[in-house]
Design an enzyme around this catalytic site. Structure first.
Site, mmCIF file in Angstrom:
data_model
loop_
_atom_site.group_PDB
_atom_site.id
_atom_site.type_symbol
_atom_site.label_atom_id
_atom_site.label_comp_id
_atom_site.label_asym_id
_atom_site.label_seq_id
_atom_site.Cartn_x
_atom_site.Cartn_y
_atom_site.Cartn_z
ATOM 1 N N ASP A 13 0.927 -4.253 10.525
ATOM 2 C CA ASP A 13 2.019 -3.906 9.621
ATOM 3 C C ASP A 13 2.127 -2.378 9.567
ATOM 4 O O ASP A 13 1.212 -1.655 9.982
ATOM 5 C CB ASP A 13 1.717 -4.492 8.236
ATOM 6 C CG ASP A 13 2.761 -4.125 7.199
ATOM 7 O OD1 ASP A 13 3.962 -4.266 7.495
ATOM 8 O OD2 ASP A 13 2.381 -3.675 6.103
ATOM 9 N N ASP A 15 4.267 0.017 6.657
ATOM 10 C CA ASP A 15 4.176 0.613 5.323
ATOM 11 C C ASP A 15 3.015 0.026 4.527
ATOM 12 O O ASP A 15 2.908 -1.188 4.355
ATOM 13 C CB ASP A 15 5.476 0.391 4.548
ATOM 14 C CG ASP A 15 6.624 1.211 5.108
ATOM 15 O OD1 ASP A 15 6.409 1.943 6.082
ATOM 16 O OD2 ASP A 15 7.744 1.111 4.564
ATOM 17 N N ASP A 214 -1.016 -5.543 4.423
ATOM 18 C CA ASP A 214 -1.336 -5.281 3.015
ATOM 19 C C ASP A 214 -0.483 -6.060 2.022
ATOM 20 O O ASP A 214 -0.768 -6.056 0.822
ATOM 21 C CB ASP A 214 -1.169 -3.789 2.710
ATOM 22 C CG ASP A 214 0.296 -3.380 2.654
ATOM 23 O OD1 ASP A 214 0.727 -2.842 1.617
ATOM 24 O OD2 ASP A 214 1.023 -3.628 3.629
#
Length: 271
Positions: A13, A15, A214
């Site tokens: 991922d 951001d 996240d």
């Protein structure tokens, strides 16, 4: 046990994982990116961002030419050397961005749900929301198969909204900061499995996979990985997997690219 010397794919991922959620800095991860590059390990970016955004970031990170997964799996950007694959350079799953916009506008007008999409505002507003430059913010509006929005209604209405989307063959996915609407047939997991199968077909051997994320929308990706790093994030919902065997899953103490580095250190430095 595994190492970067064996066939390996790293899915990440952006951001809040490889990039800092506020500054978009990635320097703490730079040494590992260099090491993976030297070992010829593909780092496959996987995000809710548009392919236009991700191609820009991919080049900045020195990962150009590799495949990537955009718009939460609704778009797969193929590797440069995969030109013989049908659909090159991109494979799109499900209905188009414009069709999803039509559905959302109808729901907003007829059922009075309250939300603001990236299509409702200009790049200056998105730059203000995200901290991006206006030129980068403009890239966030180049959706091909999803819509990004801010929910401005109650939790009760959200449940009704999700039910209506599901009836229409769409899904509502929570990212680190925004919500995303895309076809129910699309997903980071399906896109990752397709890429893994393609590498296996080309090499004759299934690569070991490591995923890092996240946010809640990273869970489907991490579920299909051999090993997973859950980077400490800002989202209050967090990431919860069905199989959190400590031998397979590592939760970091640090956030963003420092957590990314921590995850790579955990799985490889002691091996």
């Amino acid at each position: 046990m595994f190492s970067i010397q064996q066939p390996l794919l790293v899915f990440s991922d952006l951001d809040g994982t490889l990039l800092d959620s506020h500054s978009y800095d990635w320097q703490p991860a730079a040494p590992w990116l260099s090491r993976l590059h030297e070992a010829n390990v593909p780092v496959i970016l996987c995000s809710s961002k548009t392919s236009a955004e991700m191609l820009y970031l991919q080049k900045m990170l020195g990962l150009q030419g590799l495949p990537l997964i955009a718009e939460n799996g609704a778009v797969i950007q193929l590797a440069e050397q995969w030109q013989n694959i049908d659909g090159f350079p991109r494979i799109i799953s499900g209905i188009s961005h414009s069709e999803i916009c039509q559905v959302l506008n109808t729901l907003r007008e007829k059922e009075h749900f309250k939300f603001t999409t990236f299509d409702d505002v200009d790049d200056a507003t998105i730059a203000e929301w995200t901290g991006l430059s206006r030129s980068q913010a403009a890239l966030t509006q180049l959706h091909e198969a999803s819509v990004t929005l801010i929910w401005r209604d109650s939790d009760e209405h959200m449940a009704q909204f999700i039910a209506r989307l599901n009836e229409l063959g769409l899904q509502f996915m929570q990212g680190a900061r925004f919500w995303h609407v895309l076809d129910a047939s699309a997903g980071k997991d399906q896109a990752a499995n397709w890429i893994i199968a393609t590498y296996q077909q080309l090499s004759g051997r299934r690569p070991t996979t490591l995923g890092l994320g996240d946010g809640p929308n990273d869970a489907p990706l991490l579920e299909v990985m051999d090993y997973a790093v859950i980077v400490k994030g800002l989202n209050r919902e967090g990431v919860h997997l069905h199989d959190e065997d400590p031998a397979r899953v590592w939760r970091t103490q640090r956030e963003g690219p420092e957590g990314w580095r921590e995850g790579l250190d955990h799985f490889f430095s002691a091996r």
